[in-house]
Design a protein around this motif. Structure first.
Motif, PDB file in Angstrom:
ATOM      1  N   GLY A 377      11.087  -2.927  50.133  1.00 20.93           N
ATOM      2  CA  GLY A 377      10.839  -4.400  50.887  1.00 20.93           C
ATOM      3  C   GLY A 377       9.478  -5.037  50.622  1.00 20.93           C
ATOM      4  O   GLY A 377       8.456  -4.867  52.117  1.00 20.93           O
ATOM      5  N   GLU A 378       8.878  -6.214  49.798  1.00 24.47           N
ATOM      6  CA  GLU A 378       7.367  -6.478  49.986  1.00 24.47           C
ATOM      7  C   GLU A 378       7.886  -8.142  50.731  1.00 24.47           C
ATOM      8  O   GLU A 378       8.620  -8.755  50.821  1.00 24.47           O
TER       9      GLU A 378
ATOM     10  N   LYS B  42       0.647   2.205  44.745  1.00 30.00           N
ATOM     11  CA  LYS B  42       0.308   2.711  46.259  1.00 30.00           C
ATOM     12  C   LYS B  42       1.500   3.139  46.489  1.00 30.00           C
ATOM     13  O   LYS B  42       2.426   4.326  47.229  1.00 30.00           O
ATOM     14  N   THR B  43       2.560   2.047  46.418  1.00 31.21           N
ATOM     15  CA  THR B  43       3.935   2.829  47.673  1.00 31.21           C
ATOM     16  C   THR B  43       4.786   3.493  47.128  1.00 31.21           C
ATOM     17  O   THR B  43       4.859   4.283  47.292  1.00 31.21           O
ATOM     18  N   THR B  44       5.085   3.564  45.795  1.00 33.02           N
ATOM     19  CA  THR B  44       4.662   4.316  44.721  1.00 33.02           C
ATOM     20  C   THR B  44       4.891   5.809  44.521  1.00 33.02           C
ATOM     21  O   THR B  44       5.665   6.456  44.753  1.00 33.02           O
ATOM     22  N   ALA B 160       0.609   6.732  55.934  1.00 36.88           N
ATOM     23  CA  ALA B 160       1.356   5.124  56.235  1.00 36.88           C
ATOM     24  C   ALA B 160       1.048   4.808  55.265  1.00 36.88           C
ATOM     25  O   ALA B 160       0.314   3.852  54.927  1.00 36.88           O
ATOM     26  N   ASP B 161       2.246   2.812  55.068  1.00 37.25           N
ATOM     27  CA  ASP B 161       1.858   2.260  54.240  1.00 37.25           C
ATOM     28  C   ASP B 161       1.495   0.955  54.503  1.00 37.25           C
ATOM     29  O   ASP B 161       2.673   0.478  55.146  1.00 37.25           O
ATOM     30  N   GLU B 162       0.603   0.430  54.281  1.00 38.48           N
ATOM     31  CA  GLU B 162      -0.200  -1.134  55.020  1.00 38.48           C
ATOM     32  C   GLU B 162       0.519  -0.593  56.448  1.00 38.48           C
ATOM     33  O   GLU B 162       1.224  -1.268  56.721  1.00 38.48           O
ATOM     34  N   PRO B 163      -0.226   0.238  57.398  1.00 42.25           N
ATOM     35  CA  PRO B 163       0.330   0.070  58.371  1.00 42.25           C
ATOM     36  C   PRO B 163      -0.150  -1.223  59.535  1.00 42.25           C
ATOM     37  O   PRO B 163       0.607  -1.179  60.644  1.00 42.25           O
TER      38      PRO B 163
END
Ligand SMILES: Nc1ncnc2c1ncn2[C@@H]1O[C@H](COP(=O)(O)OP(=O)(O)O)[C@@H](O)[C@H]1O
Ligand SMILES: [Mg+2]
Lengths: 378, 239
Positions: A377-378, B42-44, B160-163
């Protein structure tokens, strides 16, 4: 066993701390439980009595004298009665018809066992009270109208005994009888009183019996009396016995149907609620999976919530079902109802089963949740 | 041995190629920042490394285990044992208290242990918030809680994805301080960020563009340099 504690903590907190939609499911289960236990209690307890109650709307077997005889011998009737299953006999009421005179007009006086008559003819309504002494009588409605007498009045009858001179006897009217039948044109008094007046005891014109057995069994009983007790001709009052069986069967079908429909609706409601809950909690499910939950954890937690819900709902339902059963039983059947333990267990089991069945698809859906997609979820 | 190796990894969603022939190697204890525009993959990439998704092509080796061929169940087990996940939206179980949110991770991993969970909270400065529900915590506190949860099972690799994406500057600094401590203790960190000043804390910055790595530059080391992962300050040591 710390991990068990953690499992219960997760399940409990989920139910208690969320402003829970599960409440809808809880109420559904409670309602299902109410109907199930209520119907069950009424159905289990009443039907055994129901046969009695129904049969008591009139007798289903009558005895008359066989051959050319006019009266039944009561000792023979007792013999016949001994051939009947004692616990199934609701009432066995002798009726003796005699003619007496009131202001020179003939009137039929019926001697009977008042207590027994109340059982075999429960639809008789008495204004005033039932006779308690030999010198008390009930006036049939029509007689009361003709004579303009009322409860509490006295009435003088001219009696022609079997032997000896005729005489006049004054009796007290204890009540007015409305039977809707021939009795409305008669005067009723205790059999012992009539026997004393007539100077002859031990006979009856007809005996009406109400016996709580199915039609075929009754026919067999009647046959055994015909063969075994001379002087007595038993007759089945067929139409009534048949309709009783039909009514009972239909009532049973109705109870099954209503219960099945309610359980089905409960299942639909619980299932729909569970489905909504799973949809709403996709993120939470995805998160749990992301931090390491396997499908078995997810399934166990949802089923755990389901089981708790079913248990609480069933408990609620049983309490209200019990009230429901009592009220129905008291107001419709005018009797107390008992609560067998197995019914409590069965209600709990059924609630569990219904909830688990209803949870099946929602739980599969929960296990299908893809953590990568839900957490993206963005 | 490298903690992570990606060889020629591609990820295709229908028509969209989210990752194209990405190769990347991360050593134990290394702190890598991943930067790139929105939609650059990035998230992928994080999902593939984090065993949440399987790459369409290519080979992924995490701590010596080849992920590409694994069943979802085994991926879950690997994720549980080796990875600590931190998200931009501080995903927490809403009906569990702070300490319970940590215990649930222990529970799925092995054994819930409240004492240890409380120590983990203390480490991120949340001991006084142990009995609070997530909605009673501020954003910064929630993210610290997420970090404590990510670390509770001593992961070899923290993702950490955009923590710091949803945090103000103070909280961003608190989180980065925690990452520095983590790094000092020897955990490998892969951190996605938009912000150059955040990326500047890492040892190495990888740039993604349309699913490709376009720049992979080491930065001047600062603070305590990394070494072998030596100890796990808080976690299920006795396993
Ligand atoms: N499940 C999916 N289905 C289709 N396309 C997807 C899916 N997930 C991601 N994408 C696409 O892949 C690309 C990379 O997405 P993402 O990795 O989320 O980028 P970033 O995290 O860098 O913003 C985007 O174009 C996105 O639309
Ligand atoms: Mg992203």
């Amino acid at each position: 066993m710390k991990n068990h504690n953690m499992f219960f903590r997760i399940v409990f907190c989920s139910l208690l701390r969320r402003r829970s939609r599960m409440l809808a499911a809880l109420l559904a289960v409670a309602l299902g439980g109410t109907v199930f236990l209520g119907m069950g209690a009424v159905y289990y307890d009443i039907p055994r009595q129901m046969g009695r109650e129904f049969r008591s709307y009139g007798s289903n077997l009558i005895f008359v004298a066989s051959g050319h005889a006019l009266t039944l011998n009561l000792t023979q009737v007792e013999k016949a009665a001994s051939l009947l299953p004692a616990d199934k006999v609701i009432g066995l009421t002798p009726f003796r018809y005699e003619t007496m005179y009131y202001t020179l007009r003939g009137v039929t006086v019926v001697g009977t066992d008042m207590a027994s008559a109340r059982k075999t003819s429960p639809y008789w309504r008495v204004q005033g009270r039932w006779p308690e002494k030999d010198a008390e009588i009930l006036l049939g409605m029509d007689v009361a109208e003709q004579t303009q007498l009322y409860a509490g009045a006295s009435l003088s009858l001219e009696v022609v005994p079997r032997t000896g001179e005729k005489f006049v006897k004054t009796l007290t009217v204890s009540g007015i009888l409305r039977s809707g039948g021939a009795e409305d044109g008669f005067i009723l008094m205790p059999l012992s009183g009539l026997e004393a007046l007539m100077g002859e005891a031990g006979t009856a014109s007809v005996v009406e019996a109400s016996i709580a057995v199915p039609g075929e069994e009754l026919a067999v009983l009647a046959e055994s009396i015909r063969a075994g007790v001379p002087g007595i001709a038993p007759r089945l009052v067929k139409r009534i016995a048949d309709s009783e069986t039909t009514v009972l069967a239909r009532l049973r079908a109705l109870v099954y149907l209503v219960t099945a429909v309610v359980l089905f609706l409960t299942m639909i409601c619980v299932g729909a609620t569970m489905m909504t809950v799973v949809m709403e909690r996709r993120r939470e499910i995805g998160l749990k999976k992301a931090i390491g939950a396997e499908n078995k954890h997810i399934a166990a937690e949802f089923l755990g919530e389901g089981v708790l819900l079913a248990g609480a709902g069933a408990l609620l339902g049983m309490v209200s079902g019990w009230f429901f059963a009592r009220i129905v039983s008291l107001s419709v059947f005018e009797r107390e109802v008992s609560l067998p333990f197995f019914l409590v267990a069965l209600t709990l089991l059924t609630s569990l089963l219904v909830t688990l069945l209803a949870s099946f698809i929602p739980v599969l859906r929960a296990m299908d949740v893809d953590p990568a997609q839900t957490l993206r979820g963005e | 041995m490298n903690i992570l190796e990606l060889h020629d990894v591609s990820m295709v969603y229908g028509q969209v190629a989210a990752l194209r022939n990405v190769s990347l190697t991360v050593s134990p204890g290394e702190w890598v920042a991943v930067m790139g525009a929105s939609g650059s993959g990035k998230t992928t990439l994080m999902n593939i490394i984090g065993c949440m998704d399987r790459a369409s092509h290519g080979v992924v080796i995490l701590d010596g285990e080849k992920l590409s061929r694994m069943a979802a169940r085994d991926l879950t087990a690997i994720r549980r044992d080796k990875i600590g996940l931190i998200f931009q939206q501080f995903h927490l179980v809403p009906y569990l208290t702070a300490v319970e949110n940590i215990m649930i991770a222990q529970y799925y991993h092995s054994m819930a242990d409240e004492k240890e969970a409380l120590q983990a909270l203390e480490r991120v400065g949340l001991q006084h918030r142990a009995r609070h529900l997530p909605r009673q915590l501020s954003g910064g506190e929630q993210q610290r809680l997420c970090i404590a949860r990510a670390l509770i099972n001593c992961p070899k690799l923290v993702l950490a994805d955009e923590p710091t994406g949803n945090l103000d500057e103070d909280n961003q600094n608190t989180v980065l301080d925690l990452f520095h401590r983590l790094h000092a203790e020897g955990s490998a960190i892969i951190m996605v960020t938009h912000a150059p000043d955040v990326a500047a804390h890492a040892q190495r910055v990888v740039h993604l563009e349309f699913g490709r790595i376009v720049n992979d530059a080491p930065r001047a080391p600062h603070g305590i340099s990394s070494g072998e992962p030596d100890k796990c300050a808080v976690g299920n040591m006795a396993k």
